[in-house]
Design an enzyme around this catalytic site. Sequence first.
Site, PDB file in Angstrom:
ATOM      1  N   HIS A 118      35.333  46.991  49.434  1.00  0.00           N
ATOM      2  CA  HIS A 118      34.529  47.574  48.365  1.00  0.00           C
ATOM      3  C   HIS A 118      35.333  48.446  47.411  1.00  0.00           C
ATOM      4  O   HIS A 118      34.755  49.103  46.536  1.00  0.00           O
ATOM      5  CB  HIS A 118      33.401  48.402  48.994  1.00  0.00           C
ATOM      6  CG  HIS A 118      32.131  48.379  48.215  1.00  0.00           C
ATOM      7  ND1 HIS A 118      31.447  49.511  47.861  1.00  0.00           N
ATOM      8  CD2 HIS A 118      31.419  47.324  47.707  1.00  0.00           C
ATOM      9  CE1 HIS A 118      30.358  49.176  47.188  1.00  0.00           C
ATOM     10  NE2 HIS A 118      30.314  47.864  47.070  1.00  0.00           N
ATOM     11  N   LYS A 167      37.611  49.745  44.282  1.00  0.00           N
ATOM     12  CA  LYS A 167      37.683  49.423  42.853  1.00  0.00           C
ATOM     13  C   LYS A 167      38.797  50.250  42.249  1.00  0.00           C
ATOM     14  O   LYS A 167      38.548  51.241  41.562  1.00  0.00           O
ATOM     15  CB  LYS A 167      36.362  49.716  42.134  1.00  0.00           C
ATOM     16  CG  LYS A 167      35.177  48.894  42.603  1.00  0.00           C
ATOM     17  CD  LYS A 167      34.128  49.767  43.216  1.00  0.00           C
ATOM     18  CE  LYS A 167      32.963  48.936  43.723  1.00  0.00           C
ATOM     19  NZ  LYS A 167      32.114  49.721  44.647  1.00  0.00           N
ATOM     20  N   ASP A 203      52.499  50.252  37.855  1.00  0.00           N
ATOM     21  CA  ASP A 203      53.912  50.641  38.004  1.00  0.00           C
ATOM     22  C   ASP A 203      54.115  51.706  39.085  1.00  0.00           C
ATOM     23  O   ASP A 203      55.122  52.421  39.070  1.00  0.00           O
ATOM     24  CB  ASP A 203      54.466  51.170  36.671  1.00  0.00           C
ATOM     25  CG  ASP A 203      54.581  50.081  35.622  1.00  0.00           C
ATOM     26  OD1 ASP A 203      54.658  48.897  36.003  1.00  0.00           O
ATOM     27  OD2 ASP A 203      54.581  50.408  34.420  1.00  0.00           O
TER      28      ASP A 203
END
Length: 222
Positions: A163, A165, A170
Amino acid sequence: MAALLFPLPSLECSRILRISLIVAVLAHSTYVIYKSLKGSVQTAPKKTPNSSQVLFFPDKNLVCKQFLFEGECNRRRCQFAHEETSLSKLISVLLKATESLDVCVFTINCRELADAVVKLHNDGVVVRVLTDDEQMGTSGSQIEKFRREGILVRHDLSSFFMHHKFAVIDRKQLVNGSFNWTRQAVTGNRENVVITSDQRVVNDFSEEFERLWEEYDPSQRS
């Protein structure tokens, strides 16, 4: 000469002594205050520029892809936004990647974000994507597009959701929040994205990505 040969009256001596004492006390107090102020100036922490920003969704309109990727739109009646939006700001941050982009997102079906990821891959940036196995086959999912383009993709294999996000750029910048990479999140849902360069936080998320990347290695599954 008489003033040098004879002692001053006692009252005059007392007055001079009191004045001298007051002057000495004032001089000492002034020195103490000076040292205190100088020390506070020297030890005061240097202010650093704010290295974080927050984006909120939904956007009123979806941003025009030509405007987003080319800087202008030549269509006469384009219905999309031709101004800076939360989505355009997010994509602008992602496109600053020069070495690597690690994406760990529950579901991805926003074509604008997918196009930005593909562009980075084609420009030589090492892109890796982690996602939830149950979301890969949903309508509009961009995962197969990533795979066709040669982008490395791994997924969980569990009844529980992957779940997260977040994305690490870099290994120096983090994008994280409630925001799934979907059209509904862009123009419908109340969502947030925090973008930060706090290296301690970036490192923690980068380590979590590496841990999950190894855990979801298909060659290691029985």
